[in-house]
Design an enzyme around this catalytic site. Structure first.
Site, PDB file in Angstrom:
ATOM      1  N   LYS A 130      47.851  99.719 131.772  1.00 27.13           N
ATOM      2  CA  LYS A 130      47.343  98.398 131.312  1.00 27.13           C
ATOM      3  C   LYS A 130      45.874  98.059 132.068  1.00 27.13           C
ATOM      4  O   LYS A 130      44.985  97.630 131.369  1.00 27.13           O
ATOM      5  CB  LYS A 130      48.201  97.344 132.096  1.00 27.13           C
TER       6      LYS A 130
ATOM      7  N   ASP B 284      50.474  92.879 129.458  1.00 23.39           N
ATOM      8  CA  ASP B 284      50.661  92.283 130.842  1.00 23.39           C
ATOM      9  C   ASP B 284      52.085  91.622 130.588  1.00 23.39           C
ATOM     10  O   ASP B 284      52.679  91.667 129.580  1.00 23.39           O
ATOM     11  CB  ASP B 284      49.685  91.618 131.339  1.00 23.39           C
TER      12      ASP B 284
END
Length: 378
Positions: free
Chosen positions: A246, A264
């Site tokens: 991420k 997320d």
């Protein structure tokens, strides 16, 4: 002279056989007469039953037997009534299946009903791709100024800020990093920093001890392995302490212009609500959603979805009644559908409130967005 018989009273002396025969005949006739008495006894009973059925004022025994005859017919009639009423009871079943369209029509006119009624359970792959891309186009019109909501001036600041954003808001990170970067502007400076001093600066972000270890560790790795420069490759970024896929995609997409999907918590929540995927693992979500879009759309797609999750499609109380993509959302109705009540749930610039960046892009300010206040300014 003969004796008198039973009929006349006189019997002749020469008629013993006749008398015996007469006696046998009378016995036989008596035996034959016995059944006739039973039959005679049955006939009055049958006559009484027939009379009881015809006579309105029947006796009590007849009245008790009458229901016994009617009971089977009553039992047979009962199923007939149930059978006739069964279709009427089954008829409301389809109404329960279209509860979601009713909610949709209550606040977003009739448009959502058409989309919500066609639940994506039976959606083809082609239809899913078209719907997903249409949602992205709609969000691009709603958030034309979407951007990473972390303040940064270079790749080093972005990678540090992204690591610090775990378990806290971008706003809190933006209010904390000015002091951090003022004291430690380069990887070399942060790599040689006193951990206790860094911890004190990072305290407002939460989990400050673990985050201090990560940012100092990644700074040392940058100095020792990459000459103090942030690498521009995924396989190199994920080797840095505290940096996962991420964080790596945030850096690649926003500091190097290389497409990547940022999965997320907001992104995970929304793509499952929209039925783009049922996966729960971030890596599998990334692969499933990435397959629906051209690679060139990945970075902006991440911004659009995350911005929508922060402003309208919240985790606990989605503002469904103020959602611009309600007609395309199979989860419409999970949140507040009344338009006026939904408006009160909006956040940041959608509610006329400051955003998360202290130094946002000019496009955001031109669109009506407001800069966030610094730490301690309220």
């Amino acid at each position: 002279m003969g004796e008198q018989g039973s009929d006349g009273g006189r019997k002749t002396a020469g008629a013993p056989r006749t008398a015996a025969a007469g006696t046998g005949a009378s016995a036989a006739s008596a035996k034959k007469a016995a059944p006739s008495k039973k039959a005679a006894a049955r006939k009055p009973a049958a006559a009484k039953k027939a009379a009881a059925e015809k006579t309105p004022g029947a006796t009590k025994p007849a009245a008790k037997k009458a229901p016994a005859k009617k009971t089977p017919s009553a039992k047979k009639a009962a199923p007939a009534k149930k059978a006739s009423s069964a279709p009427l009871r089954k008829a409301p079943a389809p109404r329960k299946q279209v509860v979601a369209p009713k909610k949709a029509t209550a606040s977003v006119s009739a448009a959502p009903a058409k989309t919500v009624a066609a639940h994506p359970q039976g959606e083809s792959r082609t239809a899913l791709v078209r719907r997903a891309r249409r949602i992205n186009r709609e969000l691009a019109e709603v958030y034309p100024y979407a951007h990473p909501e972390l303040d940064f001036e270079n790749p080093f600041q972005l990678v540090v800020a992204t690591v610090l954003s775990a378990q806290t808001t971008d706003l809190r990170v933006n209010q904390t990093t000015p002091a951090l970067f003022a004291k430690y502007p380069t990887p070399e400076d942060l790599a040689a920093a006193n951990p206790e001093e860094v911890e004190e600066i990072l305290r407002p972000t939460g989990f400050f001890r673990a985050k201090t270890k990560s940012v100092i560790g990644l700074s040392k790795a940058l100095v020792e392995q990459f000459g103090g420069e942030v690498p521009g490759r995924l396989e190199d970024l994920v080797k840095l302490p505290g940096v996962g896929r991420k964080t790596a995609f945030v850096v690649l997409g926003n500091a190097f212009g290389r497409p990547g999907i940022t999965v997320d918590t907001h992104f995970q929540r929304l793509v499952r609500r929209w039925k783009w995927t049922d996966e729960t693992d971030p890596d599998k979500i990334e692969a499933a959603v990435g397959a629906l879009f051209p690679k060139s759309d990945w970075t902006d797609l991440s911004h659009h979805v995350i911005w929508h999750g922060r402003r309208i499609c919240h985790a606990r109380k989605p503002a469904c009644g103020a959602c611009p993509i309600a007609p395309l959302c199979p989860a419409y109705g999970e949140g507040e559908t009344d338009p006026e009540k939904a408006k009160k749930l909006l956040k940041y610039e959608k509610a006329g409130q400051p955003g998360q960046r202290l130094r946002p892009p000019q496009a955001y300010l031109d669109a009506g967005g407001r800069a966030a206040p610094p730490l301690g300014a309220g």
